[in-house]
Motif scaffolding. Structure first.
Motif, PDB file in Angstrom:
ATOM      1  N   SER A  96       5.646  21.331  37.392  1.00 39.53           N
ATOM      2  CA  SER A  96       6.373  22.258  38.283  1.00 39.53           C
ATOM      3  C   SER A  96       7.613  21.625  38.897  1.00 39.53           C
ATOM      4  N   ALA A  97       8.210  20.631  38.189  1.00 37.99           N
ATOM      5  CA  ALA A  97       9.395  19.948  38.722  1.00 37.99           C
ATOM      6  C   ALA A  97      10.601  20.879  38.822  1.00 37.99           C
ATOM      7  N   SER A 114       6.259  23.327  46.959  1.00 33.92           N
ATOM      8  CA  SER A 114       6.649  24.606  47.579  1.00 33.92           C
ATOM      9  C   SER A 114       7.448  24.407  48.860  1.00 33.92           C
ATOM     10  N   GLY A 115       7.263  23.274  49.537  1.00 29.77           N
ATOM     11  CA  GLY A 115       7.978  23.058  50.794  1.00 29.77           C
ATOM     12  C   GLY A 115       9.286  22.314  50.654  1.00 29.77           C
ATOM     13  N   VAL A 116       9.700  22.022  49.423  1.00 21.89           N
ATOM     14  CA  VAL A 116      10.944  21.274  49.205  1.00 21.89           C
ATOM     15  C   VAL A 116      12.128  22.233  49.261  1.00 21.89           C
ATOM     16  N   SER A 117      13.062  21.973  50.185  1.00 19.65           N
ATOM     17  CA  SER A 117      14.217  22.863  50.328  1.00 19.65           C
ATOM     18  C   SER A 117      15.539  22.113  50.416  1.00 19.65           C
ATOM     19  N   GLY A 118      15.521  20.790  50.330  1.00 19.36           N
ATOM     20  CA  GLY A 118      16.760  20.031  50.413  1.00 19.36           C
ATOM     21  C   GLY A 118      16.482  18.548  50.364  1.00 19.36           C
ATOM     22  N   ALA A 119      17.566  17.780  50.494  1.00 15.95           N
ATOM     23  CA  ALA A 119      17.448  16.326  50.429  1.00 15.95           C
ATOM     24  C   ALA A 119      16.708  15.791  51.652  1.00 15.95           C
ATOM     25  N   GLY A 120      16.043  14.659  51.449  1.00 17.51           N
ATOM     26  CA  GLY A 120      15.327  14.018  52.542  1.00 17.51           C
ATOM     27  C   GLY A 120      13.914  13.660  52.166  1.00 17.51           C
ATOM     28  N   LYS A 121      13.173  13.084  53.131  1.00 13.52           N
ATOM     29  CA  LYS A 121      11.787  12.695  52.901  1.00 13.52           C
ATOM     30  C   LYS A 121      10.877  13.878  53.183  1.00 13.52           C
TER      31      LYS A 121
END
Length: 431
Positions: free
Chosen positions: A61-62, A107-114
């Motif tokens: 799901s990358a 599902s919670g990835v929305s931008g750069a960062g940790k």
């Protein structure tokens, strides 16, 4: 009345095994195990086991984050987890770590960062392990992953050969790396700092022949300082560098004069070149065999004019380069002791006439032939001493009348030559 002796107790036999307390305990355990087995296998066969060292599959799901132009630039050091497997005990007992897939939920990835990602698990091998089997990540349940905007950058490979030594009389002519360029992939912020990819080569001996050596690639910033990015990767970290080694020689220059009488002495010409020699370099097998370098042919009959200088190219053999930074020279003539005259030549002679042709010369004279030579010889020259020669081997003869070129020969002198082009009218008859 005499006293009666008390009677002894009757002798007892051995206690039966089934009356022994230990036997009773073993029997109870056996009955309990049988009951458990019956319940487990036939009544309620559900159980739980733990599978260790299950690898995390980051590619599953990358597309969730790659579609946002992101990529994972930092992962946890631990790349395996423990998974709790629940289901039919007769089935789950054979499950290995390769039969389970563990993957992060993006599902919670929305931008750069940790981002802290929850780990999920499922049975990947449902063919060998059918049924209702539940997989749950036991430890760790979450992992911290760093995302950043990722792009690609293609840079040529620059060779740093400052550490290469060559033998005396040789030079390092050029370098070439294979591959010639490399693709970098990583966070945009890191790629912006990388301005060059350098292959540094060195030699432990003085080179006298072309050689190919492997070299590690270094990433450098705009100041030429080695930069080691944290997340950027490149498709290759080494290159094969070819070091082209040339031999150096200084060779004399020589002019080839054409368009002169057959008996003309080139040494009688007083000419100079802007430089007498030229430093060149090339493969040793070629340069070592050279004795001179030839300046482009000079047609004395068609090009010579008193008091004029001429730019001539130096004809370098294939693969040879000039180290002087020039490829042409200036040709000059000293005509201070020369003179010229114009004569009408009536002595016209054909040579090398084909046996199947007859050649009749229709022109009786060649008018206005210009001749140059030493002043004392020119002063004594007469028209009878000059021949207008037709060389039929260099003429395409056809039946009928045609204009045929002639060359001017001066048999009485080796230092006089004619300039200009001249023709005579002839008639060709087939035999």
């Amino acid at each position: 009345m005499p006293m009666q002796k008390p009677s002894s107790p009757a002798p007892q036999g051995r206690t039966p095994l089934w009356n022994h307390p230990a036997f009773s305990l073993l029997l109870a355990l056996l009955c309990g195990f049988i009951a458990w087995a019956v319940v487990t296998v036939f009544i309620d066969p559900q159980g739980v086991r733990f599978v260790y060292d299950v690898p995390i599959n980051y590619a599953y799901s990358a597309s969730t984050y790659t579609s946002q132009g992101l990529d994972i630039v930092e992962k946890p050091e631990t790349d395996t987890v423990t998974v709790k497997v629940a289901g039919n005990t007769t089935i789950i007992g054979n499950i290995e770590n390769s039969d389970i897939m563990v993957y992060p939920s993006y599902s919670g990835v929305s931008g750069a960062g940790k981002v802290s990602l929850r780990l999920q698990a499922r049975l990947a091998n449902t063919t060998d392990f059918p049924g209702d089997i539940e997989c749950t990540v036991e430890t760790p349940k979450t992992i911290d992953v760093v995302f950043d905007e990722v792009s690609e950058k293609v840079l040529p490979i620059t060779v740093d050969a400052s550490g290469v030594e060559v033998a005396s009389g040789y030079i390092l002519n050029k370098t070439a790396a294979v591959p010639a360029e490399v693709t970098l992939r990583g966070p945009t912020s890191e790629l912006e700092r990388i301005t060059s990819v350098v292959a540094t080569v060195s030699s432990d001996k003085k080179l006298s022949d072309t050689t190919t050596v492997p070299a590690a690639l270094e990433l450098r910033d705009e100041n030429g300082i080695v930069y080691t990015p944290q997340y950027t990767t490149m498709e290759s970290d080494t290159a094969n560098v070819t070091l082209t080694i040339y031999q150096v020689r200084e060779l004399p220059l020589e002019v080839d004069f054409i368009g002169t009488p057959s008996t003309f002495d080139i040494g009688s010409l007083h000419y100079t070149l802007s430089q007498d020699t030229m430093r060149v370099a090339g493969p040793a097998r070629t340069v070592s065999t050279l004795e001179k370098l030839t300046v482009t042919d000079f047609d004395l009959a068609q090009e010579f004019e008193p008091g004029r200088d001429y730019q001539r190219l130096v004809e370098l053999p294939a693969g040879i380069v000039s180290l002087d930074g020039v490829t042409s020279v200036t040709l000059s003539f000293d005509t201070s002791d020369m003179a010229s005259t114009k004569l009408n030549i009536s002595n016209i002679k054909p040579i090398n006439v084909p046996s199947n042709y007859e050649l009749e010369i229709l022109s009786s004279v060649v008018n206005g032939v210009t001749l140059y030579g030493p002043a004392d010889e020119i002063e004594q020259l007469s028209a009878d001493s000059v021949v207008a020669q037709i060389d039929c081997q260099s003429v395409n003869l056809t039946v009928g009348q045609q204009s045929v070129p002639v060359t001017i020969q001066i048999p009485s002198s080796t230092r006089i030559f004619a300039t200009g082009s001249y023709t005579v009218q002839c008639e060709v008859v087939a035999k």
